[in-house]
Design an enzyme around this catalytic site. Structure first.
Site, PDB file in Angstrom:
ATOM      1  N   HIS A  95       0.588  -1.181  -0.001  1.00 50.08           N
ATOM      2  CA  HIS A  95      -0.082  -0.021   0.035  1.00 50.08           C
ATOM      3  C   HIS A  95       1.224   0.809   0.199  1.00 50.08           C
ATOM      4  CE1 HIS A  95      -3.061   2.609   0.830  1.00 50.08           C
ATOM      5  NE2 HIS A  95      -2.867   2.667   2.119  1.00 50.08           N
ATOM      6  N   HIS A  97       0.525   5.581  -1.288  1.00 52.00           N
ATOM      7  CA  HIS A  97      -0.420   7.244  -1.386  1.00 52.00           C
ATOM      8  C   HIS A  97       0.502   7.825  -2.820  1.00 52.00           C
ATOM      9  CE1 HIS A  97      -2.580   7.534   2.215  1.00 52.00           C
ATOM     10  NE2 HIS A  97      -2.704   6.487   2.284  1.00 52.00           N
ATOM     11  N   ASP A 120       1.796  -4.480 -20.622  1.00 48.54           N
ATOM     12  CA  ASP A 120       2.751  -5.537 -20.649  1.00 48.54           C
ATOM     13  C   ASP A 120       3.067  -5.410 -18.558  1.00 48.54           C
ATOM     14  OD1 ASP A 120       4.571  -4.355 -22.393  1.00 48.54           O
ATOM     15  OD2 ASP A 120       5.202  -3.365 -22.052  1.00 48.54           O
ATOM     16  N   HIS A 169      -8.949   7.275  -1.398  1.00 49.70           N
ATOM     17  CA  HIS A 169      -8.498   7.131  -0.821  1.00 49.70           C
ATOM     18  C   HIS A 169      -6.715   6.644  -1.288  1.00 49.70           C
ATOM     19  CE1 HIS A 169      -6.783   3.707   2.774  1.00 49.70           C
ATOM     20  NE2 HIS A 169      -5.440   4.529   2.531  1.00 49.70           N
ATOM     21  N   TYR A 227       9.851 -12.054 -22.817  1.00 49.15           N
ATOM     22  CA  TYR A 227      10.811 -11.010 -22.477  1.00 49.15           C
ATOM     23  C   TYR A 227      11.901 -11.624 -22.079  1.00 49.15           C
ATOM     24  CZ  TYR A 227      11.432  -6.335 -20.971  1.00 49.15           C
ATOM     25  OH  TYR A 227      11.675  -5.475 -20.392  1.00 49.15           O
TER      26      TYR A 227
END
Lengths: 236, 236, 236, 236
Positions: A95, A97, A120, A169, A227
């Site tokens: 998580h 911000h 991608d 949020h 890739y």
């Protein structure tokens, strides 16, 4: 120290997250799960990244009860646990911000796939959750945050769309392990930033074709991925 | 040296402010108050951050008279003093011209709470002052700047909304002590930056619900705060 | 080495300009004038900042003839010389392609004074030149660039508005000496950046009052300046 | 080691590209061609920049067959080869997902010459390719990417417009050698960034006159170039 390998991976991923510039103040946390033992290792709450060491990482069970560690776990713990319960294939949650992803979240807008950088890493629109009701905010808020993320993902494969924006949020991301989840958080921010600027240049719908979306995602993640080097499943 | 602890705290906070990248040239200053002794310690005017040391910090009384120090105090001193008189609970004041907060100030717009990053630090809209009249600019300009800030805060608790934007000018922030005030200045800039980008994505009103605003502010600042470690009242 | 003090000042200012981040590739140059001896010292053309030393600085007379130095002078030399001839009080000129100032220049828009950051350095609108005619581009282009700058300044005191934007091109700044001119270039970019973002927030006219403009400019630059320490005329 | 000089030039250019900040994750690659021997040296696929050394650079022929090297070449190899076949004068190709250039590419918009920074490097509009058809995406996608770039350049001299934006994707750049191509990629990003901001300030057409475009491009690149030092054809 118990669970030192998992703790070390979580600590390293938190450091990587901090060095990536995605974290504002202490607004960022990484956890990882050991599904065999049913335990989660997570960053302690509100501790400075500079001062953190392996023993500060908190270990809990899947009810959020502390199994090992002296610190209080991240206040987002219940969101992480909810995601581990909903998404059985993921091994870690991040998580942040981070600026651009949070701006999209605050705007209540999902991020459509506008280009191959997006494709991608994310095999479709990065969803935004609905807003929580007042009742969901009052009671069991942190767990409800996890629930609306799972709701927003719907029937999508969480490893094909390893991120969602929580309305009002900011972003939550995930991956097969802590390093992968942090890498996805970095790519989400890059994708959110490019998408922001693309939309400023043109207000038209900029969504790419299904053929191009699929071509790029499969190139990196499909069974016949071309890739990276053969011995490595994914480059971080 | 007299008042060396207060001076040291102010010097350290000025360095932290400088390292945060919020300061353009020498446009930034931190002061702190010792309410028991009725003295204020403040950055000297127009001195390079690199060259500053503890003895350069100027100590004045609440009339702005220099009590100790050889330098001229920051030309914003009277604004700081006015804020200390109006807001009895604050222990430090910070002024910057940080980019995004200054852009909002120049636009004459308050910053509504658009997300939880905002709500974690500011329990409502960050107000913008009215423009000063020509008379207020001509006479006692610096003190009048403090007065319109107090006017803009109105009946709000200054520690619940620890910042305001001076119209046509830039932000002033405050806190319980110098480190807290600088942290609030950093968070204001982050909040202003995310709010700027949110508004570019969507022109709709993006204000979050009262329930969410309160949930986040109380999580960090209320009596039953659940963020951070128990022994520490606030993580910086 | 001849003129080593002037050369050293020009070299140091070029380094300061490079470290400020205002320079894209080699698109930046500083010159300074010694009016008593009628000579100008200027950065050599297209030389990497890292490799430059004092002897690389080229010294010319006011016709642009090289007096001392082995290198070819900056290809902008004739613009610098034209400014020295038009603005008798200035001692140095700086040219950059700094991002925000160049965006305003490319847009053909002057930068109005939208706040006190602007007013502290520029006592009014930062003008943009008219576009050069095809004839002015074909013949004597570099000198004509200086001429339209002087034309754009009009009757303004060049030290009260120490910058102009060349339409379709980028900014030129000046000052009493090389360090002052570089500082003005840095402040121009900061002002251009804040103005850009202010305009994105609000499309209204954001020009500040004459009273506020004057109050701030005089605070730093007037005869009764109250900013900085008494012994120093100006803080850089 | 075979082809060590070409490999070294490609390795150094990849490092320079990484240090320039243009590369997101591993989304960037440089190749160079030795036309006499008909070989191409290119970055390996998905390898971290930090860990790369000369022997990791892959050498192929113009059919894309590996001649020397143990690694898998960049998955963009066929685009590079297609460009070498279409543009006979170029010696190196660079691909990035640099932010502003990619935003223009995702928006499907070419970048007109809005100022002299652009004109110094690109003698006209930087084109954007058409979108690939589903069939072109399904079969021979990477080579088709090169084909639409050549189509977008049309009859323009590739060294006069050394970049194109692949629609929905990002920029490809080229130059006489690897260092030159990387420098062009840096200048493209700078030009794309300034153009983005110019357009935000003014929605009018901001294209500069043919006279100014030509004046600046010829100053740096024409036969009678007056920029840089005589002994050096071009400053990087």
């Amino acid at each position: 120290m118990k669970y030192s390998a998992l703790r070390k991976a979580v600590l390293d991923a938190n450091f990587e997250l901090y060095e990536s510039g995605l974290v504002i103040s202490t607004f960022g946390n990484v956890s990882a799960i050991d599904r065999q033992n049913g335990i989660v290792a997570i960053k302690p709450s509100g501790v400075s990244y500079k001062a953190m060491n392996t023993s500060d990482i908190v270990v809990t069970d899947l009810d959020g009860t502390i199994i090992d560690g002296d610190m209080r776990p991240s206040s987002d713990l219940d969101t992480h646990i909810e995601l581990y319960k909903s998404f059985k294939a993921i091994g870690a949650v991040v998580h942040t911000h981070s600026f651009y992803a949070t701006a999209w979240a605050q705007s209540g807008r999902a991020i459509p796939a506008m280009g191959t950088t997006h494709a991608d890493y994310f095999n479709g629109t990065i969803p935004v959750t609905r807003q929580l009701t007042d009742a969901e905010i009052r009671d069991d808020y942190v767990r409800n945050t996890g629930r609306v993320i799972a709701e927003a993902l719907g029937n999508n494969d969480p490893l094909a769309i390893p991120a969602a924006l929580v309305n009002d949020h900011g972003p939550f991301c995930w991956g097969v392990d802590a390093a992968d989840a942090v890498h996805n958080a970095e790519m989400l921010e890059a994708v959110a930033r490019i998408a922001f600027h693309s939309r400023q240049i043109s207000q038209e719908s900029l969504e790419i074709s299904a053929a191009l979306l699929d071509r790029h995602f499969q190139r990196k993640h499909g069974k016949s991925a071309t890739y990276g080097q053969p011995a490595r499943s994914k480059q971080v």
